[in-house]
Design an enzyme around this catalytic site. Sequence first.
Site, PDB file in Angstrom:
ATOM      1  CG  ASP A 538      -0.172  -0.211   2.520  1.00  0.00           C
ATOM      2  OD1 ASP A 538       0.593   0.696   2.898  1.00  0.00           O
ATOM      3  OD2 ASP A 538      -0.316  -1.273   3.162  1.00  0.00           O
ATOM      4  CD  GLU A 618      18.961 -23.739 -16.600  1.00  0.00           C
ATOM      5  OE1 GLU A 618      17.757 -24.004 -16.585  1.00  0.00           O
ATOM      6  OE2 GLU A 618      19.781 -24.230 -15.778  1.00  0.00           O
TER       7      GLU A 618
END
Length: 741
Positions: A538, A618
Amino acid sequence: MAITINSEKKLFTLNTKRTSYQMHVDRYGYLLHLYYGRKTEGDMDFLLTFQDRGFSGNPYEAEGDRTYSMDFLPQEFPYLGNGDYRRVLFKVADGNGTVDCDLRYAGYLLMDGKYTIPGLPSVYADDTNRDTGKDAQTLIITLVDELLKLKVELYYGVLPRLDIITRAVRIENYGTVPFTLEKAQSACLDFVTGDYDAITFYGRHAMERNMQRSHVGHGTLTIGSTRGTSSHQYNPVLLLVDHMATEDYGHCYGMSFVYSGGFKGEIEKDQYNQIRMQLGLHDELLAYPLNPGEVFWAPEVVMSYSSKGMARLSQNFQRCTRRHICRGKYRDAVRPVLINSWEACYFNFTGDKLVELARGAKELGVEMLVMDDGWFGRRNDDMRGLGDWKVNEEKMGCSLGELVSRINETGLKFGIWMEPEMVNEDSDLYREHPDWAMTIPGRHPVLGRNQLILDFSRKEVVDAIYDQVSGILRSANIEYLKWDFNRSIFNVYSHAGLTQGQVLYDYVLGLYDFLERLNRDFPDMLIEGCSGGGGRFDMGMLYYTPQIWCSDNTDAIDRLRIQYGTSFVYPVSSVGAHVSAVPNEQTGRTVALSTRGLVAMGGTFGYELDPAKLSDAEKDQIRQQILDFKKYAHLITHGLYYRLSNPFSDGIAAWEMFAEDQSEALISVVCLEVHGNMTVNYVRLRGLRKDCFYRDEATGKEYPANALMQIGLPVPVEMGEYRSYRWHFRLVKKAELSAAE
Ligand code: GLA
């Protein structure tokens, strides 16, 4: 001037670059809302209508005028007591338990600059910031109940260039008799007409902020949290948009609460088809005593309006959050690429293992190692240890200082995880201070993840934990803190004797006090908020922590939806996002590394895996990802954001991050569906400079902006699930192009 006042008519108009907001005081001293919308001039009192309405009460002074009733007039601060049967913002009980009041206009004050709220976060207008300059203003309108000796001051902050209006309420007992606040919300918007949809963001742990859009019918839509945090279940945000609104079309209103505790948001359609939208503190656990001379603040709500759809509304909120809520060194800085130990090892690590993680990560280009949960007390699982913020030297094989030096020697910065608001029953802290935890005398507490909440409504608890936490942070070269909160609050009780109805609010003030001290004492430290992922995401937390771990769900495909919902209000720079291993720990899904990287670049970007388990291919791919992130980081940190699809309903997830000067745009697309003999998805770009050409940096091919925005870019049709694509476009001025031809 942002705020203009016609004193004779008691007419107040707040203007931003593109919007106007107007209210007036009527002949009986009531403060009525007149208008919020596209910028305009004039007196909007013609919008008020007066009819004889049965069963709608009339003020005594109206002397039988049945066309005047607070039951249907639009208001700025509806309260219980004046005949309004709709939802209200405010309820106050006197000493005898009578819940009633009568608030009338008593005056106003106009100030330059944006107000602040003692002890609570709020939007700030930064004089040095080109966006707000020095043109922010504050209007305070005072309402008074002379019987209760109750003063209510409505604060309005206007940030003209941001199209942002903020509201907060200061409530004062100026009499000699105590009263109790039973509801104290911050903002409401009354709409006398219109056909609207409500957009809210619901969810659960590991699946936060799903977008829900529903047509507003009669009755009340309520969202909220009584969990002591803003919660995974509903985000403290309400949007109200034209029924026909899209990303680029329609009137759109939004409210966002700058508060991290419980909240309630309501949208009600009344008997006359009028709509009231309101946001603020939850009233369920509120019964706040206000003694003579005391003051209470209802926290801030940030409002914005767009006449051109949801994209602009979101950008207004994102810009405001990024530059006028977030603070500190990292507000404008590109965040370090980090590797977090949680999904790499959970509780199962030693100092040597962390050094190995750091070495492996350094080779890939990672810049910081974050030591997550499991380093302190006897914390080898989630049963014990919270509250004992001392490094477990036996487990780590060295002191914290030595460990940090070893990590720094690999070339990485060091970050740490803590959960300062919590305690386990099995901890030295709890054994010493059982009354510091919130428990109800004579009852067994309800546990959440086997832990209890420390009573941060008590200053001595905040002080003691601050000493511990700041001691740890000072003891070594710690450059990042992940601040976690892993359960909801029940059994609200303070052993210090505070009344139950005030503990949750005072708890949040205690939390903010702690975080403010941290910001003051450690200005160079990056703090990432977290509450089991996004359970406290928030604007309140973002005032203290410029980024928040968006979700414990690191599955790239689920994240597309979570990050989509988050984008309606919050900037990309605030969204904590990492690439994790496959099959994913939360869903078991396997998604290509390229797609996982692309999705994590819709946030602060980092890794949450063990490099030792990666193949060479990777590793090469990750090196390239980090270089790509660095290349695009300015767009992620400072750019604007457009949603280009809705991943809840479309076959693709697509978004655009672009420079405010329209000089470049980064388009990301993930295919959510694959079928035989596929139809083609076109992604329509937004916000490009029309009549210009843009060059795709990868191929050098130039594309006309008008066609990109009208028809779109065709997404390649390829075999395989969850393929992803990225285009980086740079503006090529039309003039240059013709010269080159
Ligand atoms: C929460 C966080 C995770 C991790 C764990 C540690 O769930 O969201 O990222 O830090 O706690 O216990």
